[in-house]
Enzyme design. Structure first.
Site, PDB file in Angstrom:
ATOM      1  N   ASP A 127       0.864  -1.007  -0.002  1.00  0.00           N
ATOM      2  CA  ASP A 127       0.052   0.112  -0.076  1.00  0.00           C
ATOM      3  C   ASP A 127       1.078   1.366   0.024  1.00  0.00           C
ATOM      4  O   ASP A 127       1.846   1.275   0.763  1.00  0.00           O
ATOM      5  CB  ASP A 127      -0.729   0.089   1.336  1.00  0.00           C
ATOM      6  CG  ASP A 127      -2.307   0.232   1.087  1.00  0.00           C
ATOM      7  OD1 ASP A 127      -2.490   1.340   0.373  1.00  0.00           O
ATOM      8  OD2 ASP A 127      -3.138  -0.397   1.479  1.00  0.00           O
ATOM      9  N   HIS A 349     -10.895  -3.909   3.613  1.00  0.00           N
ATOM     10  CA  HIS A 349     -10.595  -3.458   4.974  1.00  0.00           C
ATOM     11  C   HIS A 349     -11.442  -2.214   5.332  1.00  0.00           C
ATOM     12  O   HIS A 349     -11.531  -1.853   6.278  1.00  0.00           O
ATOM     13  CB  HIS A 349      -9.257  -3.253   5.184  1.00  0.00           C
ATOM     14  CG  HIS A 349      -8.684  -1.798   4.530  1.00  0.00           C
ATOM     15  ND1 HIS A 349      -8.469  -1.907   3.080  1.00  0.00           N
ATOM     16  CD2 HIS A 349      -8.260  -0.603   4.695  1.00  0.00           C
ATOM     17  CE1 HIS A 349      -7.898  -0.957   2.847  1.00  0.00           C
ATOM     18  NE2 HIS A 349      -7.826  -0.024   3.889  1.00  0.00           N
TER      19      HIS A 349
HETATM   20  C1  NOJ Z   1      -8.450   4.815   1.970  1.00  0.00           C
HETATM   21  C2  NOJ Z   1      -7.818   3.578   3.003  1.00  0.00           C
HETATM   22  O1  NOJ Z   1      -8.393   2.359   2.302  1.00  0.00           O
HETATM   23  C3  NOJ Z   1      -8.702   3.784   4.063  1.00  0.00           C
HETATM   24  O2  NOJ Z   1      -8.392   2.630   4.940  1.00  0.00           O
HETATM   25  C4  NOJ Z   1      -8.000   5.156   4.838  1.00  0.00           C
HETATM   26  O3  NOJ Z   1      -8.625   5.437   6.108  1.00  0.00           O
HETATM   27  C5  NOJ Z   1      -7.944   6.127   3.924  1.00  0.00           C
HETATM   28  N1  NOJ Z   1      -7.594   5.796   2.416  1.00  0.00           N
HETATM   29  C6  NOJ Z   1      -6.964   7.362   4.304  1.00  0.00           C
HETATM   30  O4  NOJ Z   1      -5.648   7.064   3.845  1.00  0.00           O
END
Ligand code: NOJ
Length: 575
Positions: A127, A349
């Site tokens: 990520d 998630h």
């Molecule tokens: C998208 C992510 O998938 C999420 O879990 C996160 O809270 C937000 N972006 C901010 O990074």
């Protein structure tokens, strides 16, 4: 490579097997890519397996489960962020992009994990969270220290003497205000997510260079791809116009996805992506199909794969329309027929559990409907993404007490609702169904304490149903949800038609079932899925009498299109 494939096919023909000129045709396609043929398994490290007993999942825990991961048949793992972070948003607030979060382990653990995955033929996708950093990143500490800091322009600042900045909506802030006043330099900084996640300034070439260097650092270590978090937000209109009332309901149209997004992506491709054999996928696709295309058309040299949200948002607490579901997937497929490549997923998630949202998590149907959804995800065109735990049919925990929730965004929204005297009953009802903590409860390995996740006190409660839903119990049952998942993955790997084949929707107006064919080089598969808890007939007009059943979630698959509750069947049709 292609020549070798042809030679092998023809050697097989001499040995009495048919020379598969058809297969050769697929192999010769210039745009074949490993990441198109991959099945991606998403691991949420915090909740997967805790090796040191501190209640938090870690890299050593994942390492201890590598053989399990391999046994699934998945060929790539996407790890949610594992970089150093104060964990305001479970790692999506990075304080050091070249280090491992202490909760998760060390760089040596990471190297071992990467080696272990590669030794098993599994790729690793990281990520990449670079729309924002943590406010504890050194860049931000420097940036806020003075107006003349060389890092000032790494972020977006609005000096207070200009008055209050034009409103911007923050997704995670208690007040939904994306500007935070900082008295140290008498200025506001921008944070589209929480206060601890200041947005990086992509207009600054120095910042962009830093990001490319970070990407090279990980690529040189040998990782196989990047998932770009919230990247659409990186391209903003920094003339900071005032938007019309109600803009926040379509905020991405107003304050994200500005045209220079493509300049950044092209540059990133040139500087990093084109230099490595890595896959690249950006979260979200913009507002139109054209936006999505523009990010991933191969001739534009930007990203590899789109990750559209439209379908995942369909599920609602009181159900969803199967017609709508089919229409969304069919539309996305049709606009990507010629060019570009899609991800296929229904959970991650940020969503509650697959079976609780799109299937039926009541005991009578949980396993059947999980298998049906698995069949769907693994038989569509595009790269399937499967979220850890869904292979067991793990369900929503649906905590009824706010004290059991850990997600800061949810807790902030709870506080916001109190502040504005919102309907707290409704808020809790929606939270129980859709809060992302539902999918973040610990992985259920077995029936021992804490589902075998940890010997310590888990950072979030384990779903109490771990006694009945767990991997150990399903290992030994050939009909389990888990073993069905393995079979369905094998089916995909054995049939390139499921990866590249043409998709055709059948019986389009049927409100209960989903039927489609996949065709490639003379091979034709038919997929029949019943999305209901009652018998429903799929009218395809196809003769199934000679069709071969390749996979089915019942002992006896339907032979006439009359589908039992949540039945899923894949047939090979005879010409
Ligand atoms: C998208 C992510 O998938 C999420 O879990 C996160 O809270 C937000 N972006 C901010 O990074």
């Amino acid at each position: 490579m292609n020549k070798l494939f042809i030679a092998l096919s023809c050697l097989a023909a001499i040995a009495g097997l048919s020379c598969q000129s058809k297969k050769t045709a697929v192999a010769e396609q210039p745009d074949r890519k490993w990441w198109k043929e991959a099945v991606v398994y998403q691991i949420y490290p915090r909740s997967f397996k805790d090796a040191n007993g501190d209640g938090i999942g870690d890299l050593k825990g994942i390492i201890s489960k590598l053989d399990y991961i391999k046994s699934l048949g998945v060929t790539a793992v996407w790890l949610n962020p594992i970089y150093s972070s104060p964990n305001d948003d479970n790692g999506y607030d990075v304080s050091d992009y070249r280090n491992i979060m202490s909760d998760f382990g060390t760089m040596a653990d990471f190297d071992e994990l990467l080696k272990g995955l590669h030794a098993r033929g599994i790729k690793l996708v990281m990520d990449l969270v670079v729309n924002h950093s943590s406010d504890e990143h050194d860049w931000f500490k420097q940036s806020r220290s003075s107006r003349t800091s060389p890092y000032r322009d790494y972020y977006h600042w609005w000096n207070a003497e200009r008055g209050t900045p034009p409103p911007r909506y923050s997704l995670f802030d208690v007040n939904h205000d994306a500007w935070r006043y900082d008295s140290l330099t008498k200025a506001y900084y921008l944070h589209y997510f929480s206060r601890k996640q200041p947005d990086l300034n992509w207009e600054n070439p120095k910042l962009r260079k830093e990001v490319y260097a970070i990407m090279k650092f990980w690529s040189d270590k040998g990782i196989d791809g990047f998932r770009l978090d919230a990247f659409g937000f990186a391209a903003k209109d920094t003339t900071w116009p005032v938007y019309p009332k109600g803009y926040e309901s379509n905020f991405s149209k107003y304050y994200a996805l500005q045209p220079h997004l493509h300049d950044y992506l092209k540059e990133m491709n040139q500087e990093v992506l084109s230099k490595y054999d890595v896959m690249s996928v950006a979260e979200g696709t913009g507002n139109t199909y054209e936006d999505a295309h523009n990010m991933v058309d191969a001739d534009r040299h930007e990203l590899g794969m789109a990750y559209p949200f439209e379908a995942v948002d369909i599920a609602k607490p009181d159900g969803y329309s199967v017609l709508h579901f089919k229409q969304v997937f069919s539309k996305w497929d049709s606009v990507f027929v010629e060019k570009g490549w899609l991800s296929v997923f229904l959970a991650n998630h940020d969503q509650a559990r697959l079976v609780s949202r799109f299937g039926n998590d009541k005991p009578a149907f949980r396993s059947l409907s999980s298998k049906m959804l698995t069949t769907f995800i693994l038989t569509m065109r595009g790269t399937p993404y499967y979220y850890n735990g869904d292979e067991l049919g793990m369900t929503n925990a649906g905590f009824t007490d706010i004290k059991d929730y850990r997600d800061k965004a949810t807790l902030n929204e709870y506080q916001h609702q109190i502040n504005i005297k919102g309907d707290m009953k409704l808020f809790m009802k929606n939270t129980e169904f859709s809060c992302r903590d539902n999918s973040r409860t610990p992985f259920q390995w077995d029936g021992t304490t804490n589902g075998g996740f940890s010997t310590g006190n888990p950072w979030i409660k384990v779903n109490p149903n771990y006694n009945t839903i767990n991997a150990a119990a399903q290992e030994s049952d050939p009909n389990s949800t888990l073993n069905y998942f393995r079979k369905a993955i094998k089916l995909r790997h054995d049939n390139l038609v499921l990866v590249y084949g043409k998709y055709t929707l059948l019986d389009k107006d049927n409100p209960d079932t989903y039927a489609y064919t996949r065709e490639l080089d003379g091979k034709k598969l038919l997929v029949l899925l019943n999305f209901r808890d009652h018998i429903a007939a799929a009218k395809t007009g196809l003769d199934l009498s000679k069709a071969k059943v390749l996979i089915s979630n019942y002992d006896q698959a339907s032979a006439d299109g009359k589908l039992k509750p949540y039945e899923a069947v894949v047939y090979e049709l005879q010409n």
